[in-house]
Design an enzyme around this catalytic site. Structure first.
Site, PDB file in Angstrom:
ATOM      1  N   ASP A 123       0.898  -1.450   0.027  1.00 39.88           N
ATOM      2  CA  ASP A 123      -0.160  -0.002   0.058  1.00 39.88           C
ATOM      3  C   ASP A 123       0.387   1.235  -0.104  1.00 39.88           C
ATOM      4  O   ASP A 123       2.048   0.933   0.031  1.00 39.88           O
ATOM      5  CB  ASP A 123      -0.757  -0.207   1.197  1.00 39.88           C
ATOM      6  CG  ASP A 123      -0.202  -0.742   2.976  1.00 39.88           C
ATOM      7  OD1 ASP A 123       0.468  -0.344   2.227  1.00 39.88           O
ATOM      8  OD2 ASP A 123      -1.112  -0.801   3.708  1.00 39.88           O
ATOM      9  N   ASP A 143      -7.704  -3.188  14.145  1.00 37.35           N
ATOM     10  CA  ASP A 143      -9.329  -3.272  13.864  1.00 37.35           C
ATOM     11  C   ASP A 143      -9.641  -4.399  13.007  1.00 37.35           C
ATOM     12  O   ASP A 143     -10.172  -4.676  11.846  1.00 37.35           O
ATOM     13  CB  ASP A 143     -10.359  -1.979  13.482  1.00 37.35           C
ATOM     14  CG  ASP A 143      -9.288  -2.064  12.347  1.00 37.35           C
ATOM     15  OD1 ASP A 143      -7.709  -1.622  11.822  1.00 37.35           O
ATOM     16  OD2 ASP A 143      -9.777  -0.644  11.302  1.00 37.35           O
ATOM     17  N   HIS A 168      -7.424  -4.756  10.408  1.00 33.63           N
ATOM     18  CA  HIS A 168      -7.451  -4.761   8.637  1.00 33.63           C
ATOM     19  C   HIS A 168      -5.815  -5.783   8.105  1.00 33.63           C
ATOM     20  O   HIS A 168      -4.822  -4.948   9.315  1.00 33.63           O
ATOM     21  CB  HIS A 168      -7.285  -3.398   8.561  1.00 33.63           C
ATOM     22  CG  HIS A 168      -5.966  -1.808   8.808  1.00 33.63           C
ATOM     23  ND1 HIS A 168      -6.261  -0.684   9.755  1.00 33.63           N
ATOM     24  CD2 HIS A 168      -4.887  -2.144   8.555  1.00 33.63           C
ATOM     25  CE1 HIS A 168      -4.790  -0.246   9.744  1.00 33.63           C
ATOM     26  NE2 HIS A 168      -4.179  -1.523   9.205  1.00 33.63           N
ATOM     27  N   GLU A 203      -9.777  -1.633   5.136  1.00 37.64           N
ATOM     28  CA  GLU A 203      -9.884  -1.506   6.440  1.00 37.64           C
ATOM     29  C   GLU A 203     -11.304  -1.937   6.576  1.00 37.64           C
ATOM     30  O   GLU A 203     -11.914  -2.548   5.807  1.00 37.64           O
ATOM     31  CB  GLU A 203     -10.388   0.567   6.967  1.00 37.64           C
ATOM     32  CG  GLU A 203      -9.398   1.369   6.278  1.00 37.64           C
ATOM     33  CD  GLU A 203      -8.507   0.691   8.098  1.00 37.64           C
ATOM     34  OE1 GLU A 203      -8.279   0.363   8.990  1.00 37.64           O
ATOM     35  OE2 GLU A 203      -8.019   2.067   7.622  1.00 37.64           O
TER      36      GLU A 203
END
Ligand code: GLP
Length: 262
Positions: free
Chosen positions: A68, A137, A139, A144
């Protein structure tokens, strides 16, 4: 199922990744490594660099694709993922920088950049071994919660939690933390032939438990690893603390016969 390895330290996890990657490079000198940023893979990159130098492994043909990049951040910025991958992987290992790609976050071309990136991965013959961290979380990359499990590389909006988690890289100034990114999709990541996810510390315990022992859901993107035929999750005791089956994972790894190769 996903193999879970519970280790004592990040260094021990790094050794396992390094040994596996070095074997791959020897077997396939122009192999394609999937690379991740974040603090979790740092000990693994260091262990691999040490092994490469100690054993004189030729890495001149090794290729790489990062997961990313922030949208609109100059690649020369010290916190861009281009700079981070160069600093933590390309330089210590001595890879050819031209053979290591990072998604292009340039806003002028970002609309097409995802499609171009996925095509480049395909043209390279696919990723052989993808290293992954995990967000608090759940990811992976920058996928996400709510990301399509079939997604390709594309633009995503970062959650407030991820921006808070990453503010430490931007002088703890939320105004400097980018709001958007371009990330390999979950579908892209699942195409890699082997996945190794690293997670350390109590802050990751809930995300790890949900990913490994919860239901497969776009709300916990790392749970997609349950659908991969060759995925390994390496965690320390703190990150493993919420796993219900951790005694079984420990026993299975400690008593793994030579003939049970994956
Ligand atoms: C960022 C990266 C992820 C990484 C995550 C966790 O969100 N895009 O690839 O897994 O941070 O980082 P750390 O390993 O520092 O906890």
């Amino acid at each position: 199922m996903t193999e879970i390895i519970i280790v004592k330290s990040q260094e021990e996890a790094g050794e396992i990744y390094a040994r596996c990657t070095a074997d791959l490079i020897r077997r396939k000198p122009d192999c394609v490594l999937g690379l991740a940023t974040g603090s979790s893979p740092l000990a693994a990159y260091k262990a691999l660099a040490d092994l490469v130098h100690k054993e004189g492994i030729d890495v001149s043909q090794v290729r790489g694709f990062a997961l990313d990049e922030y949208a609109g951040l100059d690649p020369a910025h010290p916190q861009s993922y281009r700079s981070t991958i160069d600093r933590t992987v390309v330089e210590p290992l001595g890879l050819d920088p031209a053979k290591v790609r990072v998604p292009n976050g340039n806003l002028d071309t970002i609309k097409d950049a995802g499609r171009v990136y996925d095509q480049a991965i395909e043209d390279a013959g696919g990723v052989d071994l993808q290293i992954l961290g995990i967000g608090t979380d759940g990811h992976i990359g920058f996928n996400e919660p709510g990301s399509s499990l079939a997604s390709g590389t594309r633009i995503k909006t970062l959650t407030e939690q991820t921006r808070i988690d990453n503010a430490r890289f931007f002088d703890n100034d939320m105004d400097q933390v980018p709001t958007h990114c371009i990330t390999q999709g979950i579908g892209t990541i699942l195409k890699a032939r082997q996945l190794v996810l690293l997670a350390f510390g109590a802050g990751k315990a809930e995300a790890v438990a949900e990913s490994v022992e919860g239901g497969i859901s776009s709300f916990c993107p790392a749970s997609a690893l349950q659908m991969h035929p060759h995925a390994t999750v390496i965690v320390d005791e703190a990150a493993a603390s919420r796993l219900r089956n951790r005694d079984y994972y420990k026993w299975a790894y400690a008593n793994k016969p030579d003939w049970q190769s994956i």
